[in-house]
Design a protein around this motif. Structure first.
Motif, PDB file in Angstrom:
ATOM      1  N   PRO A   1      52.664  40.538  56.590  1.00 52.91           N
ATOM      2  CA  PRO A   1      53.869  40.068  57.289  1.00 52.91           C
ATOM      3  C   PRO A   1      54.337  41.026  58.403  1.00 52.91           C
ATOM      4  O   PRO A   1      54.850  40.578  59.428  1.00 52.91           O
ATOM      5  CB  PRO A   1      54.914  39.967  56.167  1.00 52.91           C
ATOM      6  CG  PRO A   1      54.097  39.684  54.931  1.00 52.91           C
ATOM      7  CD  PRO A   1      52.830  40.492  55.122  1.00 52.91           C
TER       8      PRO A   1
ATOM      9  N   ASN B   1      44.197  35.661  65.712  1.00 54.60           N
ATOM     10  CA  ASN B   1      42.943  35.727  64.951  1.00 54.60           C
ATOM     11  C   ASN B   1      42.683  37.161  64.499  1.00 54.60           C
ATOM     12  O   ASN B   1      43.361  38.101  64.939  1.00 54.60           O
ATOM     13  CB  ASN B   1      41.789  35.227  65.840  1.00 54.60           C
ATOM     14  CG  ASN B   1      40.631  34.664  65.020  1.00 54.60           C
ATOM     15  OD1 ASN B   1      40.561  34.812  63.798  1.00 54.60           O
ATOM     16  ND2 ASN B   1      39.702  34.020  65.713  1.00 54.60           N
TER      17      ASN B   1
ATOM     18  N   LYS C   1      57.700  33.975  50.405  1.00 58.42           N
ATOM     19  CA  LYS C   1      58.822  34.837  50.770  1.00 58.42           C
ATOM     20  C   LYS C   1      58.843  35.146  52.260  1.00 58.42           C
ATOM     21  O   LYS C   1      59.911  35.230  52.868  1.00 58.42           O
ATOM     22  CB  LYS C   1      58.752  36.150  49.968  1.00 58.42           C
ATOM     23  CG  LYS C   1      59.472  36.107  48.634  1.00 58.42           C
ATOM     24  CD  LYS C   1      60.256  37.398  48.432  1.00 58.42           C
ATOM     25  CE  LYS C   1      61.635  37.300  47.826  1.00 58.42           C
ATOM     26  NZ  LYS C   1      62.042  36.129  47.136  1.00 58.42           N
TER      27      LYS C   1
ATOM     28  N   ARG D   1      45.575  46.051  50.211  1.00 59.24           N
ATOM     29  CA  ARG D   1      45.979  44.652  50.015  1.00 59.24           C
ATOM     30  C   ARG D   1      47.206  44.529  49.113  1.00 59.24           C
ATOM     31  O   ARG D   1      47.492  45.414  48.301  1.00 59.24           O
ATOM     32  CB  ARG D   1      44.820  43.855  49.372  1.00 59.24           C
ATOM     33  CG  ARG D   1      43.583  43.748  50.222  1.00 59.24           C
ATOM     34  CD  ARG D   1      43.672  42.633  51.248  1.00 59.24           C
ATOM     35  NE  ARG D   1      42.586  42.748  52.221  1.00 59.24           N
ATOM     36  CZ  ARG D   1      41.370  42.208  52.068  1.00 59.24           C
ATOM     37  NH1 ARG D   1      41.090  41.514  50.976  1.00 59.24           N
ATOM     38  NH2 ARG D   1      40.453  42.360  53.010  1.00 59.24           N
TER      39      ARG D   1
ATOM     40  N   ARG E   1      54.501  27.039  45.205  1.00 56.60           N
ATOM     41  CA  ARG E   1      54.562  28.488  45.287  1.00 56.60           C
ATOM     42  C   ARG E   1      55.607  28.851  46.332  1.00 56.60           C
ATOM     43  O   ARG E   1      55.744  28.170  47.344  1.00 56.60           O
ATOM     44  CB  ARG E   1      53.195  29.004  45.749  1.00 56.60           C
ATOM     45  CG  ARG E   1      52.747  30.263  45.060  1.00 56.60           C
ATOM     46  CD  ARG E   1      51.236  30.444  45.209  1.00 56.60           C
ATOM     47  NE  ARG E   1      50.804  30.502  46.600  1.00 56.60           N
ATOM     48  CZ  ARG E   1      50.886  31.594  47.360  1.00 56.60           C
ATOM     49  NH1 ARG E   1      51.387  32.713  46.901  1.00 56.60           N
ATOM     50  NH2 ARG E   1      50.459  31.557  48.610  1.00 56.60           N
TER      51      ARG E   1
ATOM     52  N   TYR F   1      46.738  28.986  65.056  1.00 55.95           N
ATOM     53  CA  TYR F   1      45.870  29.811  64.215  1.00 55.95           C
ATOM     54  C   TYR F   1      45.270  28.946  63.134  1.00 55.95           C
ATOM     55  O   TYR F   1      45.745  27.829  62.867  1.00 55.95           O
ATOM     56  CB  TYR F   1      46.633  31.001  63.604  1.00 55.95           C
ATOM     57  CG  TYR F   1      47.948  30.650  62.939  1.00 55.95           C
ATOM     58  CD1 TYR F   1      49.072  30.338  63.705  1.00 55.95           C
ATOM     59  CD2 TYR F   1      48.070  30.611  61.551  1.00 55.95           C
ATOM     60  CE1 TYR F   1      50.278  30.003  63.099  1.00 55.95           C
ATOM     61  CE2 TYR F   1      49.273  30.287  60.934  1.00 55.95           C
ATOM     62  CZ  TYR F   1      50.374  29.977  61.722  1.00 55.95           C
ATOM     63  OH  TYR F   1      51.569  29.633  61.132  1.00 55.95           O
TER      64      TYR F   1
HETATM   65  S1  NHW Z   1      42.486  33.669  58.869  1.00 59.64           S
HETATM   66  C1  NHW Z   1      41.729  35.142  58.291  1.00 59.64           C
HETATM   67  C2  NHW Z   1      42.692  36.067  57.651  1.00 59.64           C
HETATM   68  N1  NHW Z   1      41.991  37.274  57.226  1.00 59.64           N
HETATM   69  C3  NHW Z   1      41.306  37.382  56.080  1.00 59.64           C
HETATM   70  O1  NHW Z   1      41.265  36.478  55.256  1.00 59.64           O
HETATM   71  C4  NHW Z   1      40.567  38.683  55.885  1.00 59.64           C
HETATM   72  C5  NHW Z   1      40.554  39.149  54.457  1.00 59.64           C
HETATM   73  N2  NHW Z   1      41.915  39.260  53.951  1.00 59.64           N
HETATM   74  C6  NHW Z   1      42.804  40.192  54.366  1.00 59.64           C
HETATM   75  O2  NHW Z   1      42.531  41.038  55.194  1.00 59.64           O
HETATM   76  C7  NHW Z   1      42.325  33.851  60.668  1.00 59.64           C
HETATM   77  C8  NHW Z   1      44.190  40.116  53.732  1.00 59.64           C
HETATM   78  O3  NHW Z   1      44.103  39.408  52.521  1.00 59.64           O
HETATM   79  C9  NHW Z   1      45.226  39.455  54.664  1.00 59.64           C
HETATM   80  C10 NHW Z   1      46.555  39.311  53.908  1.00 59.64           C
HETATM   81  C11 NHW Z   1      45.472  40.336  55.879  1.00 59.64           C
HETATM   82  C12 NHW Z   1      44.796  38.055  55.113  1.00 59.64           C
HETATM   83  N3  NHW Z   1      47.448  33.961  57.552  1.00 59.64           N
HETATM   84  O4  NHW Z   1      50.083  41.879  53.051  1.00 59.64           O
HETATM   85  P1  NHW Z   1      50.170  40.862  51.972  1.00 59.64           P
HETATM   86  C13 NHW Z   1      43.505  34.646  61.189  1.00 59.64           C
HETATM   87  O5  NHW Z   1      43.363  35.828  61.429  1.00 59.64           O
HETATM   88  C14 NHW Z   1      50.516  35.757  53.834  1.00 59.64           C
HETATM   89  C15 NHW Z   1      48.801  34.051  57.499  1.00 59.64           C
HETATM   90  O6  NHW Z   1      50.754  41.333  50.676  1.00 59.64           O
HETATM   91  P2  NHW Z   1      47.279  40.799  51.881  1.00 59.64           P
HETATM   92  C16 NHW Z   1      44.809  33.931  61.397  1.00 59.64           C
HETATM   93  C17 NHW Z   1      50.747  35.311  52.401  1.00 59.64           C
HETATM   94  O7  NHW Z   1      50.937  33.901  52.361  1.00 59.64           O
HETATM   95  N4  NHW Z   1      49.480  34.553  56.460  1.00 59.64           N
HETATM   96  O8  NHW Z   1      48.755  40.161  51.681  1.00 59.64           O
HETATM   97  C18 NHW Z   1      46.011  34.803  61.109  1.00 59.64           C
HETATM   98  C19 NHW Z   1      51.985  36.100  52.028  1.00 59.64           C
HETATM   99  O9  NHW Z   1      53.155  35.534  52.628  1.00 59.64           O
HETATM  100  P3  NHW Z   1      54.112  34.594  51.714  1.00 59.64           P
HETATM  101  C20 NHW Z   1      48.754  34.993  55.407  1.00 59.64           C
HETATM  102  O10 NHW Z   1      46.343  39.976  51.095  1.00 59.64           O
HETATM  103  C21 NHW Z   1      47.289  34.054  61.336  1.00 59.64           C
HETATM  104  C22 NHW Z   1      51.743  37.428  52.761  1.00 59.64           C
HETATM  105  O11 NHW Z   1      50.775  37.152  53.804  1.00 59.64           O
HETATM  106  C23 NHW Z   1      47.348  34.928  55.398  1.00 59.64           C
HETATM  107  O12 NHW Z   1      47.297  42.264  51.657  1.00 59.64           O
HETATM  108  C24 NHW Z   1      48.521  34.902  61.098  1.00 59.64           C
HETATM  109  C25 NHW Z   1      51.153  38.459  51.814  1.00 59.64           C
HETATM  110  O13 NHW Z   1      51.021  39.631  52.546  1.00 59.64           O
HETATM  111  C26 NHW Z   1      46.710  34.383  56.520  1.00 59.64           C
HETATM  112  N5  NHW Z   1      45.375  34.268  56.600  1.00 59.64           N
HETATM  113  O14 NHW Z   1      46.976  40.547  53.450  1.00 59.64           O
HETATM  114  C27 NHW Z   1      49.785  34.162  61.371  1.00 59.64           C
HETATM  115  N6  NHW Z   1      46.919  35.444  54.242  1.00 59.64           N
HETATM  116  O15 NHW Z   1      55.171  34.082  52.649  1.00 59.64           O
HETATM  117  C28 NHW Z   1      50.095  34.084  62.859  1.00 59.64           C
HETATM  118  C29 NHW Z   1      48.009  35.807  53.551  1.00 59.64           C
HETATM  119  O16 NHW Z   1      53.227  33.486  51.196  1.00 59.64           O
HETATM  120  C30 NHW Z   1      51.430  33.416  63.105  1.00 59.64           C
HETATM  121  N7  NHW Z   1      49.113  35.532  54.235  1.00 59.64           N
HETATM  122  O17 NHW Z   1      54.649  35.452  50.617  1.00 59.64           O
HETATM  123  C31 NHW Z   1      51.775  33.322  64.592  1.00 59.64           C
HETATM  124  C32 NHW Z   1      52.222  34.678  65.133  1.00 59.64           C
HETATM  125  C33 NHW Z   1      52.447  34.682  66.663  1.00 59.64           C
HETATM  126  C34 NHW Z   1      53.663  33.867  67.026  1.00 59.64           C
HETATM  127  C35 NHW Z   1      53.986  33.907  68.572  1.00 59.64           C
HETATM  128  C36 NHW Z   1      55.177  33.045  69.021  1.00 59.64           C
END
Ligand code: NHW
Length: 396
Positions: free
Chosen positions: A159, A144, A11, A153, A8, A179
């Protein structure tokens, strides 16, 4: 892409300094930072743009009303299991604990709200931590509670939240992060499995968390998981403030064995491990003869909402946190942890297969779960990754 089993494209993640699936075979890439820090003057000064109806909102967790809003956002929109039967239900007290460790940054508690209604619709957070990878102690952010409201969503808001938290972390001259996620992203340093130990098997079966085993009756199942009424190890007691120095010594010596682990000092231990009712529980063994603290175990409290069940609305779950067995066998120590969790009315005790946990899971009647938890580092490469048993880090 060749090494990405799902082939996959990502992006967003393809643009980030993380191990890429395509790099897995490249043995010439060194361990450590993927890109060097930039001069602070080059860090973007303004927040990233949001869609016009929304605004950034730095959350003040001292504010009870705000905390209630954050609690509600997560309680309704945070992580669910694959079958949408359960959803994490982090308590307000837990969120305060998780988000305000020593030297936390208020600017890393990042909300997005609707400009007009002021309703909180998304969130992401970071907290500072020192994490050691091999012999390199690195200042990192632990990221987190990334959450986007269900109605928003798949609009690429995540991002933007990730870029904004990254910018605010960079402003503190921190360039790495840790994370976990249930989803596969480029690229895990290790992949762990949750194991579950029934404490209240009847309720777990009633809510569909577990099933009656083949050739098992309910009463045989209840008997199978029965535990003694009180801990068995002499000198087993709750950790207190006066134990912080001893626990820090135990924990530092123990975590030194792992490839990736937090670098805890006494302030960290006081924050992360001193018991707080329904948030974190810690027990230790104080030798009845020498009064030395010889062993330590802990768990945190993370209930799940039970979705669509007529009889129950929540599952009370304990999650194994940091455990150090020196004098007491680990299996006996963890059996005592199960006993106190049962006394305190938890329904289930969960543990990852990290550290030495493989050494007690089967014996203490934990069963493997179906979900996986992937661990990630941002802007830090560990070639070939590590095994779960080489990981000494538990994120909340
Ligand atoms: S994991 C829990 C994450 N939260 C949930 O699962 C809650 C329910 N889901 C949601 O709220 C623990 C949404 O589905 C979320 C995505 C917000 C998850 N980590 O907005 P789009 C954490 O909190 C990528 C990272 O359209 P959405 C850890 C996905 O691969 N990336 O999606 C968090 C795609 O990118 P790609 C994730 O469903 C760590 C893009 O988001 C992800 O409306 C964060 C799609 O965006 C996830 N869990 O919203 C990273 N889920 O490249 C921290 C999806 O594949 C990095 N995506 O196209 C480090 C930052 C600090 C650096 C400092 C130097």
């Amino acid at each position: 892409l060749a090494n990405n089993p799902t082939a996959r494209r990502h992006k967003f993640w393809e643009t980030q300094p993380v191990g890429q699936f395509g790099d897995v075979a490249d043995v010439s890439l060194p361990d450590g930072a993927i890109e060097p820090p930039s001069p602070l003057s080059e860090v973007r000064a303004d927040p990233y743009p949001l869609p016009a109806a929304f605004e950034w909102f730095t959350c003040d967790l001292d504010d009870d009303a705000l905390l209630a809003d954050l609690y509600a956002l997560l309680a309704h929109n945070y992580v669910e299991d694959d079958e949408n039967m359960f959803r994490f239900n982090y308590s307000p007290a837990f969120l305060r604990w998780a988000l305000r460790p020593p030297s936390f940054f208020r600017a890393w508690h990042i909300g997005v709200r609707a400009k007009e209604s002021k309703k909180l619709v998304a969130f992401i957070s970071g907290v500072p931590a020192r994490i050691r990878a091999r012999d390199d102690v690195v200042r990192m952010a632990e990221i987190n509670f990334l959450c986007v409201h269900k109605k928003l969503r798949s609009k690429r808001l995540a991002p933007v939240l990730i870029r904004e938290v990254t910018r605010r972390v960079h402003l503190e001259n921190i360039w790495q992060a840790a994370y976990t996620a249930g989803v596969v992203l480029p690229t895990p340093i290790t992949t762990c499995r949750y194991w579950h130990r029934s404490l209240n098997p009847k309720k777990l079966i009633d809510v569909g968390f577990s099933r009656l085993g083949p050739r098992m009756t309910m009463s045989r199942t209840v008997r199978l998981y029965k535990l003694p009424d009180a801990p068995l190890t002499p000198g087993f007691r709750q950790m207190e403030l006066r134990d912080v120095a001893a626990v820090t010594r135990l924990l530092r010596a123990y975590l030194a064995r792992y490839v990736v682990a937090p670098d805890f000092d006494e302030l960290d231990v006081e924050h992360w491990l001193l018991p707080q009712e329904d948030v974190v529980d810690s027990y230790l063994v104080e030798s009845p003869e020498t009064h030395e603290v010889t062993d330590f175990c802990s768990f945190y409290t993370l209930p799940s909402s039970v979705l669509n069940n007529a009889n129950y609305s929540t599952l009370k779950a304990a999650y194994s946190y940091y455990n150090v067995a020196v004098k007491t066998p680990l299996q006996q120590l963890m059996n005592d942890a199960l006993i106190v969790a049962k006394q305190k009315n938890y329904d289930v005790f969960n543990a990852l297969d990290v550290m030495e946990n493989e050494g007690f899971l089967k014996e203490l009647k934990f069963g493997p779960g179906d979900g996986q938890l992937h661990y990630y580092l941002y802007n830090y490469r560990i070639r070939n990754g590590i095994k779960p048993s080489e990981l000494g880090l538990v994120l909340l």
